[in-house]
Design a protein around this motif. Structure first.
Motif, PDB file in Angstrom:
ATOM      1  N   LEU A  98       0.885  -1.164   0.000  1.00 61.67           N
ATOM      2  CA  LEU A  98       0.000   0.000   0.000  1.00 61.67           C
ATOM      3  C   LEU A  98       0.924   1.215   0.000  1.00 61.67           C
ATOM      4  O   LEU A  98       1.698   1.408   0.944  1.00 61.67           O
ATOM      5  CB  LEU A  98      -0.885  -0.048   1.248  1.00 61.67           C
ATOM      6  N   THR A  99       0.834   1.972  -1.093  1.00 66.18           N
ATOM      7  CA  THR A  99       1.828   3.023  -1.320  1.00 66.18           C
ATOM      8  C   THR A  99       1.182   4.394  -1.468  1.00 66.18           C
ATOM      9  O   THR A  99       0.153   4.522  -2.142  1.00 66.18           O
ATOM     10  CB  THR A  99       2.617   2.691  -2.613  1.00 66.18           C
ATOM     11  N   ALA A 100       1.789   5.390  -0.826  1.00 65.86           N
ATOM     12  CA  ALA A 100       1.337   6.775  -0.995  1.00 65.86           C
ATOM     13  C   ALA A 100       2.087   7.367  -2.180  1.00 65.86           C
ATOM     14  O   ALA A 100       3.312   7.232  -2.273  1.00 65.86           O
ATOM     15  CB  ALA A 100       1.627   7.576   0.272  1.00 65.86           C
ATOM     16  N   ALA A 101       1.356   8.002  -3.095  1.00 62.90           N
ATOM     17  CA  ALA A 101       1.995   8.545  -4.296  1.00 62.90           C
ATOM     18  C   ALA A 101       1.387   9.894  -4.670  1.00 62.90           C
ATOM     19  O   ALA A 101       0.255  10.211  -4.293  1.00 62.90           O
ATOM     20  CB  ALA A 101       1.829   7.555  -5.457  1.00 62.90           C
ATOM     21  N   VAL A 102       2.164  10.664  -5.414  1.00 64.74           N
ATOM     22  CA  VAL A 102       1.711  11.986  -5.872  1.00 64.74           C
ATOM     23  C   VAL A 102       1.947  12.078  -7.386  1.00 64.74           C
ATOM     24  O   VAL A 102       2.754  11.320  -7.925  1.00 64.74           O
ATOM     25  CB  VAL A 102       2.497  13.124  -5.168  1.00 64.74           C
ATOM     26  N   PRO A 103       1.268  13.007  -8.075  1.00 62.32           N
ATOM     27  CA  PRO A 103       1.548  13.191  -9.505  1.00 62.32           C
ATOM     28  C   PRO A 103       3.014  13.593  -9.705  1.00 62.32           C
ATOM     29  O   PRO A 103       3.592  14.266  -8.846  1.00 62.32           O
ATOM     30  CB  PRO A 103       0.610  14.339  -9.903  1.00 62.32           C
ATOM     31  N   ASN A 104       3.585  13.174 -10.840  1.00 64.77           N
ATOM     32  CA  ASN A 104       4.998  13.462 -11.125  1.00 64.77           C
ATOM     33  C   ASN A 104       5.346  14.938 -10.942  1.00 64.77           C
ATOM     34  O   ASN A 104       6.435  15.268 -10.475  1.00 64.77           O
ATOM     35  CB  ASN A 104       5.337  13.047 -12.559  1.00 64.77           C
ATOM     36  N   ALA A 105       4.411  15.820 -11.324  1.00 65.56           N
ATOM     37  CA  ALA A 105       4.698  17.263 -11.284  1.00 65.56           C
ATOM     38  C   ALA A 105       4.622  17.851  -9.868  1.00 65.56           C
ATOM     39  O   ALA A 105       4.999  19.001  -9.651  1.00 65.56           O
ATOM     40  CB  ALA A 105       3.709  17.986 -12.191  1.00 65.56           C
ATOM     41  N   SER A 106       4.128  17.063  -8.909  1.00 69.41           N
ATOM     42  CA  SER A 106       3.959  17.582  -7.550  1.00 69.41           C
ATOM     43  C   SER A 106       5.316  17.889  -6.908  1.00 69.41           C
ATOM     44  O   SER A 106       6.286  17.150  -7.094  1.00 69.41           O
ATOM     45  CB  SER A 106       3.211  16.554  -6.704  1.00 69.41           C
ATOM     46  N   PRO A 107       5.396  18.963  -6.115  1.00 69.54           N
ATOM     47  CA  PRO A 107       6.652  19.260  -5.423  1.00 69.54           C
ATOM     48  C   PRO A 107       6.888  18.340  -4.213  1.00 69.54           C
ATOM     49  O   PRO A 107       7.981  18.315  -3.647  1.00 69.54           O
ATOM     50  CB  PRO A 107       6.457  20.708  -4.946  1.00 69.54           C
ATOM     51  N   VAL A 108       5.862  17.568  -3.823  1.00 73.04           N
ATOM     52  CA  VAL A 108       5.955  16.737  -2.613  1.00 73.04           C
ATOM     53  C   VAL A 108       7.005  15.627  -2.791  1.00 73.04           C
ATOM     54  O   VAL A 108       6.978  14.882  -3.764  1.00 73.04           O
ATOM     55  CB  VAL A 108       4.568  16.117  -2.283  1.00 73.04           C
ATOM     56  N   ARG A 109       7.941  15.567  -1.829  1.00 73.42           N
ATOM     57  CA  ARG A 109       9.014  14.555  -1.891  1.00 73.42           C
ATOM     58  C   ARG A 109       8.970  13.616  -0.696  1.00 73.42           C
ATOM     59  O   ARG A 109       9.528  12.540  -0.727  1.00 73.42           O
ATOM     60  CB  ARG A 109      10.395  15.228  -1.893  1.00 73.42           C
ATOM     61  N   GLU A 110       8.378  14.087   0.414  1.00 70.41           N
ATOM     62  CA  GLU A 110       8.349  13.219   1.594  1.00 70.41           C
ATOM     63  C   GLU A 110       7.003  13.310   2.312  1.00 70.41           C
ATOM     64  O   GLU A 110       6.214  14.224   2.051  1.00 70.41           O
ATOM     65  CB  GLU A 110       9.497  13.546   2.536  1.00 70.41           C
ATOM     66  N   LEU A 111       6.791  12.376   3.244  1.00 71.85           N
ATOM     67  CA  LEU A 111       5.492  12.238   3.905  1.00 71.85           C
ATOM     68  C   LEU A 111       5.003  13.509   4.582  1.00 71.85           C
ATOM     69  O   LEU A 111       3.826  13.859   4.472  1.00 71.85           O
ATOM     70  CB  LEU A 111       5.588  11.134   4.961  1.00 71.85           C
ATOM     71  N   ALA A 112       5.919  14.201   5.271  1.00 69.52           N
ATOM     72  CA  ALA A 112       5.522  15.395   6.029  1.00 69.52           C
ATOM     73  C   ALA A 112       4.847  16.416   5.109  1.00 69.52           C
ATOM     74  O   ALA A 112       3.975  17.174   5.554  1.00 69.52           O
ATOM     75  CB  ALA A 112       6.742  16.001   6.703  1.00 69.52           C
ATOM     76  N   GLU A 113       5.228  16.394   3.835  1.00 73.52           N
ATOM     77  CA  GLU A 113       4.670  17.367   2.884  1.00 73.52           C
ATOM     78  C   GLU A 113       3.260  17.009   2.417  1.00 73.52           C
ATOM     79  O   GLU A 113       2.648  17.736   1.637  1.00 73.52           O
ATOM     80  CB  GLU A 113       5.604  17.506   1.675  1.00 73.52           C
ATOM     81  N   PHE A 114       2.741  15.859   2.896  1.00 72.20           N
ATOM     82  CA  PHE A 114       1.334  15.514   2.593  1.00 72.20           C
ATOM     83  C   PHE A 114       0.373  16.373   3.421  1.00 72.20           C
ATOM     84  O   PHE A 114      -0.827  16.323   3.223  1.00 72.20           O
ATOM     85  CB  PHE A 114       1.068  14.033   2.894  1.00 72.20           C
ATOM     86  N   ASP A 115       0.913  17.122   4.379  1.00 77.65           N
ATOM     87  CA  ASP A 115       0.093  17.930   5.280  1.00 77.65           C
ATOM     88  C   ASP A 115      -0.884  18.809   4.485  1.00 77.65           C
ATOM     89  O   ASP A 115      -0.463  19.556   3.598  1.00 77.65           O
ATOM     90  CB  ASP A 115       1.001  18.808   6.160  1.00 77.65           C
ATOM     91  N   GLY A 116      -2.180  18.665   4.795  1.00 83.19           N
ATOM     92  CA  GLY A 116      -3.208  19.473   4.130  1.00 83.19           C
ATOM     93  C   GLY A 116      -3.694  18.907   2.803  1.00 83.19           C
ATOM     94  O   GLY A 116      -4.609  19.471   2.191  1.00 83.19           O
ATOM     95  N   LEU A 117      -3.114  17.802   2.335  1.00 83.01           N
ATOM     96  CA  LEU A 117      -3.515  17.258   1.025  1.00 83.01           C
ATOM     97  C   LEU A 117      -4.773  16.396   1.121  1.00 83.01           C
ATOM     98  O   LEU A 117      -5.085  15.830   2.165  1.00 83.01           O
ATOM     99  CB  LEU A 117      -2.381  16.413   0.422  1.00 83.01           C
ATOM    100  N   ARG A 118      -5.460  16.298  -0.025  1.00 86.03           N
ATOM    101  CA  ARG A 118      -6.589  15.363  -0.155  1.00 86.03           C
ATOM    102  C   ARG A 118      -6.023  14.067  -0.733  1.00 86.03           C
ATOM    103  O   ARG A 118      -5.389  14.082  -1.789  1.00 86.03           O
ATOM    104  CB  ARG A 118      -7.642  15.919  -1.123  1.00 86.03           C
TER     105      ARG A 118
END
Ligand code: AMP
Length: 287
Positions: free
Chosen positions: A95-115
């Motif tokens: 079970l993996t957390a992922a973001v779109p390639n263009a997203s600036p998010v690189r680590e978990l802490a940066e998921f703060d506030g995301l849907r």
């Protein structure tokens, strides 16, 4: 008369075929039709209930079935307090957390506030809460990977095995929440006659899983090479060694080798003087 026990088994999807194959390799004789929910096993006091993979935990938790085969991810997601009797070594995924390639998010802490869109909302919420990261989980039943494209979510948490689906959908993995595989589950408190039957079934299925990782290797070799060969294939305790009837200088050696090691072990055995080397599958193995 012995009480018949029930096992809930996936009736479609990824875990269906490997689960049926496991039951058959364990020696259960049954007919499977596409329609029948409940199928008696001919040679064991067991009834198979073919249900959706995601309903297996509920069937076992509600006492409808005493055993079940499902994914560890689904057990975690339902939160049912059931026992994992055995890991079955198929249906592996994470079970993996992922973001779109263009997203600036690189680590978990940066998921703060995301849907975060996911079909595992409970596991996802518990994970981010434990990490101290505030996210909004959006529960979807399927097509989770397209949620960011549709602007339904900023990120996803989804099951991955090869990773190609995520890649195709332009997603970049950031962290893993859970490693999953198919598991055999049962309630904690089965005992007495039913408990004994459940234990018996668990032993038989676990024996198949153990056997699949091993190969039975037989060979003839010069008696003088025995020490060298024993070092190459130690076996469980030690290999079985039998003197050949008409050649006192030669022995037959039988041993069990990890399936993954066979290709490195065989050339070494040949080099040590072994001949007539046979590699056989093992049906069931109880160590
Ligand atoms: P199904 O939706 O019926 O095909 O079954 C889904 C279950 O198969 C999941 O809950 C996992 O336990 C397992 N599984 C194994 N690999 C994957 C994968 N790559 N994607 C989704 N589910 C997987």
């Amino acid at each position: 008369m012995t009480r018949r026990i029930r096992m809930a088994v996936p009736n479609k999807g990824r875990l269906k075929e490997p689960s049926t194959a496991l039951l058959r390799q364990a020696g259960l004789v049954f007919e499977q039709t596409d329609r029948a929910l409940s199928v008696p096993v001919r040679n064991v006091d067991l009834e198979l209930l073919f249900v959706r993979t995601e309903d297996v935990c509920e069937m076992v938790a509600d006492g409808v079935a005493e055993l079940g085969i499902t994914g560890l991810d689904l057990l975690t997601e339902t939160g049912a307090d059931l026992e994992v009797i055995s890991e079955l070594n198929y249906g592996r995924c994470r079970l993996t957390a992922a973001v779109p390639n263009a997203s600036p998010v690189r680590e978990l802490a940066e998921f703060d506030g995301l849907r975060v869109a996911t079909s595992h909302p409970r596991t996802t919420a518990a994970f981010f809460e434990k990490e101290g990261v505030a996210v909004t989980t959006i529960a979807l039943r399927g097509s989770v990977e397209v949620a960011p494209k549709l602007d339904v979510a900023d990120a996803i948490v989804d099951l991955v095995s090869s990773g190609s689906t995520m890649k195709v959908n332009g997603l970049r993995p950031v962290a893993n929440l859970l490693e999953s595989q198919a598991v055999l589950i049962s309630p904690h408190d089965v005992n007495g006659e039913v408990g004994a039957l459940v234990a018996q079934m668990a032993t038989m299925l676990t024996a198949v899983v153990a056997a699949r990782r091993k190969r039975y290797v037989l060979m003839n070799a010069p008696a003088a090479a025995l020490d060298v060969i024993e070092n190459i294939i130690p076996g469980f305790d030690a290999p079985s060694v039998v003197t050949l009837a008409h050649d006192p200088d030669k022995v037959a050696i039988h041993s069990v080798v990890d399936a993954n090691d066979v290709w490195t072990v065989l050339p070494k055995l040949k080099e040590a003087g072994a001949s007539g080397i046979l590699v056989l599958p093992i049906q069931q193995l109880i160590a």
